[in-house]
Design a protein around this motif. Structure first.
Motif, PDB file in Angstrom:
ATOM      1  N   ASN A  42      -4.008  -9.279   4.552  1.00 25.32           N
ATOM      2  CA  ASN A  42      -3.454  -9.937   5.744  1.00 25.32           C
ATOM      3  C   ASN A  42      -2.917  -8.920   6.740  1.00 25.32           C
ATOM      4  O   ASN A  42      -1.871  -9.120   7.354  1.00 25.32           O
ATOM      5  CB  ASN A  42      -2.358 -10.936   5.353  1.00 25.32           C
ATOM      6  CG  ASN A  42      -2.880 -12.037   4.471  1.00 25.32           C
ATOM      7  OD1 ASN A  42      -3.987 -12.521   4.672  1.00 25.32           O
ATOM      8  ND2 ASN A  42      -2.100 -12.427   3.479  1.00 25.32           N
ATOM      9  N   GLY A  43      -3.614  -7.800   6.873  1.00 22.03           N
ATOM     10  CA  GLY A  43      -3.226  -6.774   7.830  1.00 22.03           C
ATOM     11  C   GLY A  43      -2.075  -5.889   7.388  1.00 22.03           C
ATOM     12  O   GLY A  43      -1.615  -5.047   8.144  1.00 22.03           O
ATOM     13  N   THR A  44      -1.603  -6.053   6.163  1.00 17.17           N
ATOM     14  CA  THR A  44      -0.488  -5.265   5.647  1.00 17.17           C
ATOM     15  C   THR A  44      -0.975  -4.367   4.519  1.00 17.17           C
ATOM     16  O   THR A  44      -1.660  -4.824   3.605  1.00 17.17           O
ATOM     17  CB  THR A  44       0.622  -6.192   5.102  1.00 17.17           C
ATOM     18  OG1 THR A  44       1.027  -7.082   6.134  1.00 17.17           O
ATOM     19  CG2 THR A  44       1.818  -5.390   4.638  1.00 17.17           C
ATOM     20  N   ARG A  45      -0.611  -3.102   4.570  1.00 24.80           N
ATOM     21  CA  ARG A  45      -0.988  -2.147   3.536  1.00 24.80           C
ATOM     22  C   ARG A  45      -0.033  -2.278   2.359  1.00 24.80           C
ATOM     23  O   ARG A  45       1.182  -2.247   2.524  1.00 24.80           O
ATOM     24  CB  ARG A  45      -0.911  -0.740   4.113  1.00 24.80           C
ATOM     25  CG  ARG A  45      -1.648   0.279   3.321  1.00 24.80           C
ATOM     26  CD  ARG A  45      -1.608   1.605   3.991  1.00 24.80           C
ATOM     27  NE  ARG A  45      -2.612   1.626   5.042  1.00 24.80           N
ATOM     28  CZ  ARG A  45      -2.963   2.705   5.699  1.00 24.80           C
ATOM     29  NH1 ARG A  45      -2.361   3.849   5.458  1.00 24.80           N
ATOM     30  NH2 ARG A  45      -3.893   2.660   6.612  1.00 24.80           N
ATOM     31  N   GLN A  46      -0.600  -2.450   1.161  1.00 25.33           N
ATOM     32  CA  GLN A  46       0.190  -2.560  -0.058  1.00 25.33           C
ATOM     33  C   GLN A  46      -0.289  -1.518  -1.051  1.00 25.33           C
ATOM     34  O   GLN A  46      -1.481  -1.222  -1.126  1.00 25.33           O
ATOM     35  CB  GLN A  46       0.046  -3.955  -0.673  1.00 25.33           C
ATOM     36  CG  GLN A  46       0.581  -5.042   0.204  1.00 25.33           C
ATOM     37  CD  GLN A  46       0.471  -6.399  -0.465  1.00 25.33           C
ATOM     38  OE1 GLN A  46      -0.251  -6.591  -1.426  1.00 25.33           O
ATOM     39  NE2 GLN A  46       1.213  -7.352   0.050  1.00 25.33           N
ATOM     40  N   TYR A  47       0.638  -0.986  -1.842  1.00 21.36           N
ATOM     41  CA  TYR A  47       0.312   0.020  -2.841  1.00 21.36           C
ATOM     42  C   TYR A  47       0.632  -0.530  -4.225  1.00 21.36           C
ATOM     43  O   TYR A  47       1.608  -1.253  -4.403  1.00 21.36           O
ATOM     44  CB  TYR A  47       1.127   1.298  -2.597  1.00 21.36           C
ATOM     45  CG  TYR A  47       0.770   1.968  -1.297  1.00 21.36           C
ATOM     46  CD1 TYR A  47      -0.311   2.839  -1.226  1.00 21.36           C
ATOM     47  CD2 TYR A  47       1.492   1.712  -0.138  1.00 21.36           C
ATOM     48  CE1 TYR A  47      -0.663   3.451  -0.039  1.00 21.36           C
ATOM     49  CE2 TYR A  47       1.145   2.321   1.053  1.00 21.36           C
ATOM     50  CZ  TYR A  47       0.068   3.184   1.100  1.00 21.36           C
ATOM     51  OH  TYR A  47      -0.276   3.778   2.278  1.00 21.36           O
TER      52      TYR A  47
END
Length: 69
Positions: A42-47
């Protein structure tokens, strides 16, 4: 040649890197971790840390959002 607009923010290049936090379990990493997984949802970078990545490898390869894990 293109110049930067007046008043542009140049401090971003000198900012200290933020520690990585696993979006699943909350594990923190102070330095870069080449074995962690990065996902854009959703357009958010997650690690995701090594452990969470390994436990959910099939879902990651199937391109399922982390909500489905």
């Amino acid at each position: 040649m293109t110049s930067r607009p007046v008043g542009s923010d140049t401090s971003a290049s000198t900012a200290e890197p933020q520690p990585l936090v696993c979006a699943r379990c909350g594990t923190r990493s102070e330095g870069p971790k080449p074995t962690w997984t990065c996902s854009v949802e959703n357009g958010t970078r997650q690690y995701f840390c090594d452990t969470c990545s390994r436990e959910n490898l099939r879902a990651i390869e199937g391109r399922l959002d982390s909500d489905w894990w």
